[in-house]
Design a protein around this motif. Structure first.
Motif, mmCIF file in Angstrom:
data_model
loop_
_atom_site.group_PDB
_atom_site.id
_atom_site.type_symbol
_atom_site.label_atom_id
_atom_site.label_comp_id
_atom_site.label_asym_id
_atom_site.label_seq_id
_atom_site.Cartn_x
_atom_site.Cartn_y
_atom_site.Cartn_z
ATOM 1 N N ARG A 291 54.206 -4.893 -37.732
ATOM 2 C CA ARG A 291 54.308 -4.578 -38.954
ATOM 3 C C ARG A 291 53.915 -3.358 -39.356
ATOM 4 O O ARG A 291 54.558 -2.448 -40.147
ATOM 5 C CB ARG A 291 53.381 -5.575 -39.801
ATOM 6 N N ILE A 292 52.662 -2.739 -38.706
ATOM 7 C CA ILE A 292 52.225 -1.177 -38.949
ATOM 8 C C ILE A 292 53.394 -0.322 -38.514
ATOM 9 O O ILE A 292 53.710 0.673 -38.969
ATOM 10 C CB ILE A 292 50.927 -1.089 -38.195
ATOM 11 N N ARG A 293 53.995 -0.702 -37.218
ATOM 12 C CA ARG A 293 54.861 0.196 -36.524
ATOM 13 C C ARG A 293 56.312 0.217 -37.679
ATOM 14 O O ARG A 293 57.021 1.026 -37.646
ATOM 15 C CB ARG A 293 55.316 -0.508 -35.313
ATOM 16 N N LYS A 294 56.625 -1.008 -38.032
ATOM 17 C CA LYS A 294 57.768 -1.233 -38.893
ATOM 18 C C LYS A 294 57.571 -0.496 -40.386
ATOM 19 O O LYS A 294 58.619 0.140 -40.685
ATOM 20 C CB LYS A 294 58.066 -2.799 -38.931
ATOM 21 N N ASP A 295 56.595 -0.525 -40.700
ATOM 22 C CA ASP A 295 56.356 -0.191 -42.206
ATOM 23 C C ASP A 295 55.394 0.651 -42.737
ATOM 24 O O ASP A 295 55.219 1.286 -43.742
ATOM 25 C CB ASP A 295 56.190 -1.271 -43.258
ATOM 26 N N GLY A 296 54.399 0.939 -41.496
ATOM 27 C CA GLY A 296 53.596 2.283 -41.764
ATOM 28 C C GLY A 296 54.125 3.564 -41.764
ATOM 29 O O GLY A 296 55.241 3.670 -41.072
ATOM 30 N N LYS A 297 53.554 4.331 -42.560
ATOM 31 C CA LYS A 297 54.128 5.758 -42.727
ATOM 32 C C LYS A 297 52.994 6.764 -42.308
ATOM 33 O O LYS A 297 52.091 6.723 -42.911
ATOM 34 C CB LYS A 297 54.627 6.285 -44.125
ATOM 35 N N ILE A 298 53.188 7.575 -41.498
ATOM 36 C CA ILE A 298 52.428 8.725 -40.995
ATOM 37 C C ILE A 298 52.523 10.000 -41.819
ATOM 38 O O ILE A 298 53.692 10.447 -41.715
ATOM 39 C CB ILE A 298 52.520 8.944 -39.413
ATOM 40 N N LYS A 299 51.461 10.382 -42.282
ATOM 41 C CA LYS A 299 51.272 11.504 -43.212
ATOM 42 C C LYS A 299 50.577 12.453 -42.543
ATOM 43 O O LYS A 299 49.842 12.218 -41.551
ATOM 44 C CB LYS A 299 50.691 11.185 -44.428
#
Ligand code: G4P
Ligand code: NA
Ligand code: NA
Length: 194
Positions: free
Chosen positions: A7-15
Motif C-alpha cells: 500500500r505504501i508503494r502504491k499510494d505513498g508519495k515521496i517528498k
C-alpha cells in the motif's frame, strides 16, 4: 507486513527532505479496513505480553491506536501536546523536541489515567527521530506503570529513532521499515526486501 508495504508503494508519495506522504490512507484520510489488519498484526506480534492500556500521542496516533485497541480490548489514552503548565501536579509531563518542526513542546497525561499496575503498549503512526516515543516512555516511567513495548506503523529506518529505542531495551515492532527512498524515481526500499 506485506499488505502495508504494498500500500505504501502504491499510494505513498515521496517528498523532498525524505518525507513520506501517506495521507490518503494513514494520517489524513484513513483506511479503516487496513487499520483492522494492522490491529490484528500488532496483536499477533504482542500475543505473549499482557497489555492493560494503549498510549499514543495526538493527533495522528489516535485513529490507529483506537482500532488497534479493539484487538487488545483495552482503553486508549492519548498524550496531549500543550503549552500551558498550570495543570502541574495532576499530570505527568515531559518535553518533546521535534526535529522536523524545529520546536519544543510539552506533552501531558492526567495521573487519573495512568499508574502503577498498568502494562502499557505505545502505538504511533510514524517513528522518525524517536523523540515523541521517548517522551511517551518517560511518562510511563514516571507513572510507575510497566512499558511492555511499542508498535509503529512506519519506521524511517534511516533516522535515529529505531536504533535509539531498541538500544534502550524497548521492545519495538515496526510493521514497515523504510530503509531508503528516492524522490525522483518515487521508489522505496524496505529493510527486509531481499
Ligand atoms: P519524532 O517524534 O520521531 O522525533 O518525529 P519528528 O520530530 O522527526 O517528526 C515530527 C512529526 O512528523 C511527527 O508527527 C512524525 O510522526 C511526523 N513525521 C516524521 N517523518 C514523517 C514522514 O516521512 N511522513 C509523515 N507523514 N510524517 C512524518 P507528530 O509531531 O506526531 O504530529 P501529528 O501529525 O501526529 O500531529
Ligand atoms: Na504525524
Ligand atoms: Na504521530
Amino acid at each position: 507486513m506485506q499488505i502495508l508495504k504494498d500500500r505504501i508503494r502504491k499510494d505513498g508519495k515521496i517528498k523532498a527532505g525524505n518525507v513520506l506522504k501517506v495521507d490518503s490512507f494513514l494520517n489524513h484520510q484513513m483506511d479503516i479496513k487496513l487499520f483492522g489488519e494492522i490491529g490484528k498484526e500488532f496483536k499477533r506480534r504482542f500475543a505473549d505480553v499482557e497489555v492493560t492500556k494503549i498510549l499514543t500521542i495526538e493527533a495522528s496516533g489516535i485513529g490507529i491506536a483506537c482500532i488497534v485497541a479493539q484487538y487488545f480490548d483495552v482503553p486508549v489514552v492519548f498524550a496531549k501536546k500543550t503549552q500551558t503548565k498550570n495543570i502541574a501536579g495532576e499530570v505527568y509531563t515531559t518535553k518533546v523536541e521535534s526535529y522536523t518542526h524545529g520546536r519544543v513542546y510539552d506533552i501531558i497525561v492526567s495521573k487519573e489515567f495512568l499508574g502503577a499496575g498498568d502494562k502499557v503498549l505505545l502505538i504511533d503512526d510514524f517513528l522518525a527521530n524517536g523523540k515523541a516515543l521517548e517522551g511517551l516512555a518517560a511518562l510511563v516511567r514516571d507513572s510507575g506503570a510497566e512499558l511492555v513495548g511499542a508498535g509503529i506503523v512506519i519506521e524511517k529506518g534511516f533516522q535515529v529513532g529505531g536504533d535509539l529505542l531498541r538500544s534502550e531495551g524497548i521492545r519495538l515492532e515496526s510493521l514497515a521499515i523504510v530503509e531508503s527512498m528516492d524522490e525522483e524515481a518515487q521508489t522505496i526500499v524496505f529493510r527486509d526486501d531481499e
